[in-house]
Design an enzyme around this catalytic site. Structure first.
Site, mmCIF file in Angstrom:
data_model
loop_
_atom_site.group_PDB
_atom_site.id
_atom_site.type_symbol
_atom_site.label_atom_id
_atom_site.label_comp_id
_atom_site.label_asym_id
_atom_site.label_seq_id
_atom_site.Cartn_x
_atom_site.Cartn_y
_atom_site.Cartn_z
ATOM 1 N N HIS A 24 0.809 -1.223 0.000
ATOM 2 C CA HIS A 24 0.000 0.000 0.000
ATOM 3 C C HIS A 24 0.849 1.285 0.000
ATOM 4 C CE1 HIS A 24 0.332 0.295 4.379
ATOM 5 N NE2 HIS A 24 -0.534 -0.652 4.631
ATOM 6 N N HIS A 78 -4.086 -7.995 15.559
ATOM 7 C CA HIS A 78 -4.234 -6.820 14.682
ATOM 8 C C HIS A 78 -5.205 -7.178 13.559
ATOM 9 C CE1 HIS A 78 -3.382 -3.369 12.356
ATOM 10 N NE2 HIS A 78 -2.214 -3.683 11.826
ATOM 11 N N GLU A 80 -5.653 -5.550 10.619
ATOM 12 C CA GLU A 80 -5.310 -5.244 9.222
ATOM 13 C C GLU A 80 -5.180 -6.551 8.433
ATOM 14 O OE1 GLU A 80 -2.054 -2.488 8.558
ATOM 15 O OE2 GLU A 80 -2.739 -2.125 6.514
ATOM 16 N N ASP A 82 -3.353 -7.913 6.252
ATOM 17 C CA ASP A 82 -2.146 -8.734 6.064
ATOM 18 C C ASP A 82 -1.999 -9.739 7.203
ATOM 19 O OD1 ASP A 82 -1.773 -6.298 7.440
ATOM 20 O OD2 ASP A 82 0.397 -6.384 7.236
ATOM 21 N N HIS A 145 -0.508 -0.783 14.998
ATOM 22 C CA HIS A 145 -0.548 0.262 14.023
ATOM 23 C C HIS A 145 -1.963 0.762 13.748
ATOM 24 C CE1 HIS A 145 -0.727 0.190 9.317
ATOM 25 N NE2 HIS A 145 -0.396 1.415 9.646
ATOM 26 N N ASP A 164 2.659 -5.504 14.483
ATOM 27 C CA ASP A 164 3.439 -4.643 13.583
ATOM 28 C C ASP A 164 4.652 -4.015 14.279
ATOM 29 O OD1 ASP A 164 2.013 -4.981 11.249
ATOM 30 O OD2 ASP A 164 0.778 -3.203 11.497
ATOM 31 N N TYR A 191 10.789 0.829 8.145
ATOM 32 C CA TYR A 191 9.442 0.458 8.592
ATOM 33 C C TYR A 191 8.932 1.484 9.604
ATOM 34 C CZ TYR A 191 5.828 -2.812 10.200
ATOM 35 O OH TYR A 191 4.643 -3.418 10.517
ATOM 36 N N HIS A 224 6.084 -9.100 10.908
ATOM 37 C CA HIS A 224 6.804 -8.961 9.633
ATOM 38 C C HIS A 224 8.304 -9.097 9.890
ATOM 39 C CE1 HIS A 224 3.275 -7.449 7.513
ATOM 40 N NE2 HIS A 224 3.110 -6.520 8.426
HETATM 41 FE FE1 FEO Z 1 -0.819 -2.891 10.174
HETATM 42 FE FE2 FEO Z 1 1.181 -5.527 9.114
HETATM 43 O O1 FEO Z 1 -0.393 -4.522 9.342
#
Ligand code: FEO
Length: 394
Positions: A24, A78, A80, A82, A145, A164, A191, A224
């Site tokens: 994104h 989380h 989101e 992903d 996040h 995150d 990041y 991640h």
């Molecule tokens: Fe805020 Fe890796 O998603």
């Protein structure tokens, strides 16, 4: 990737996205990972899932350790996508009625992504979940996040699952920071600069909570990139430092150009800044990705922005970058503007207004040169660079 037992009964069952290059709007030049963790105790818990298209890989990884049906609890740190994109597929295999732990905000946000009446178990900071011999403790980390974000701490093994937080968009065969060394910090910093920077006030608060709690960490497992194993306090200390946003003696000269005139100006300004002993490099907005430029902005003292006037306004790449940078709220910057123009020449004024709105300390109204800078014009740019360099050195 194959599941890996990172501690007794604790498995990394996540997946590698080797080919993603645009997350994104963030340039993921080496790909990324979506980490997911399985804890096998008297009860079995799965922490986070992966992007929807990788759900089958995740389930295959889980199946290499246990039958997914045997998972007792699913934990969503989380919302989101992903990390939750694979949730519907996972819940279908694990059992739609299995308890799904999330933060209170997760309880609000997950149903807005999935029209399922799952067995939500909203938790708040300090709440614990016993798996038998192992215990999970939850810490709400709103805006690290998203509003729903939380960390989960495995007390007996001293492992923090940080979603995150402390992540890096990095894909490789390496699973731990010590397999890469210092080079991983570049990814962690990028990041932070591009995803978390605007939430610094909250991150500071959570870091203090963690530091004050005396919590020990054998490992920090973000969602991640690699797991911090060699010295987890290293990334915590890096976050403490990054949150201070103390700039280095450094400048960035960010620009776009129509017929190379603003480019010539940028290079002469950068040379002038360098002359004052302040490292500066020109960054062409259509040659450098906005997230790479933002990483350079992050620790620079001076942010010098230039562009020609197009249709009485900004070049689109300038508008893109200024919007992006403004959203991330970098602090403690000196600002300067420049540009070549033909007749109306609005761009420097517009750029300056944007930088002022970001609370940059502006050096002056900026430097404009009509059409192609000649020898005198380039000398003016060089001197302008020296002026910026001197301001950085003050
Ligand atoms: Fe805020 Fe890796 O998603």
């Amino acid at each position: 990737m194959e599941p890996l037992e990172i501690a007794p009964g604790v498995y990394d069952v996540g997946v590698i996205d080797w080919n993603i290059r645009d997350f994104h709007g963030y340039s993921t030049d080496v790909g990324t990972t979506y980490n997911s963790f399985l804890i096998v105790d008297d009860k079995i818990a799965l922490l986070d899932t992966v992007k929807k298209e990788f759900a089958d890989q995740l389930l295959a990884n889980i199946s290499a350790v246990v039958d997914p049906k045997k998972i007792d609890y699913v934990i969503s740190n989380h919302t989101e996508l992903d990390h939750s994109g694979g949730l519907a597929r996972v819940m279908h295999r694990v059992g739609e009625d299995k308890p799904l732990y999330c933060s209170k905000m997760g309880h609000k946000n997950l149903p807005r992504h999935f029209a399922r009446n799952w067995n939500y178990q909203p938790v708040e900071t300090g709440q614990e979940l016993s798996l038998g011999k192992k215990t999970l403790s939850f810490l709400e980390t709103r805006m690290v996040h998203w509003p729903d974000s939380m960390f989960t701490y495995l007390k007996e093994d001293k492992i923090l699952f940080s979603s995150d937080g402390f992540g890096q968009h990095f894909a490789g065969p390496e699973r731990f920071d010590d397999q890469i060394g210092e080079a991983i910090m570049v990814h962690a910093k990028k990041y932070f600069a591009n995803i978390l920077l605007l939430y610094v006030p909250l991150i500071k608060k959570y870091l203090q909570t963690v530091i004050d709690s005396g919590m020990e960490f054998k490992m920090i497992c973000p969602d991640h990139g690699v797991i911090w194993r060699s010295d987890p306090t290293k990334i915590i200390n890096a976050y403490v430092k990054w949150c201070q946003q103390e700039p280095q003696k450094k400048a960035v000269v960010i620009y776009d150009t129509m017929w190379h005139s603003t480019e010539k100006m940028a290079e002469a300004i950068a040379a002038g800044i360098n002359k004052e002993g302040v490292p500066a490099k020109p960054l062409h907005l259509r040659k450098w990705h906005r997230s790479e430029i933002m990483t350079e902005v992050f620790d620079a003292r001076a942010v010098v922005v230039g562009g020609p006037t197009l249709n009485n306004g900004l070049f689109p790449s300038l508008a893109d970058f200024l919007c992006y940078m403004k959203g991330l709220k970098p602090l403690n910057k000196i600002g300067a503007v420049f540009g070549s123009y033909g007749w109306s020449g609005e761009s420097t004024k517009i750029i300056a207004k944007e930088l002022e709105a970001m609370k940059f300390d502006m050096i002056d109204p900026g430097l404009k040169v009509q059409y192609v800078p000649d020898k005198d014009g380039l000398e003016q740019c060089y001197e302008y660079g020296r002026k910026i360099g001197k301001a950085v050195n003050e």
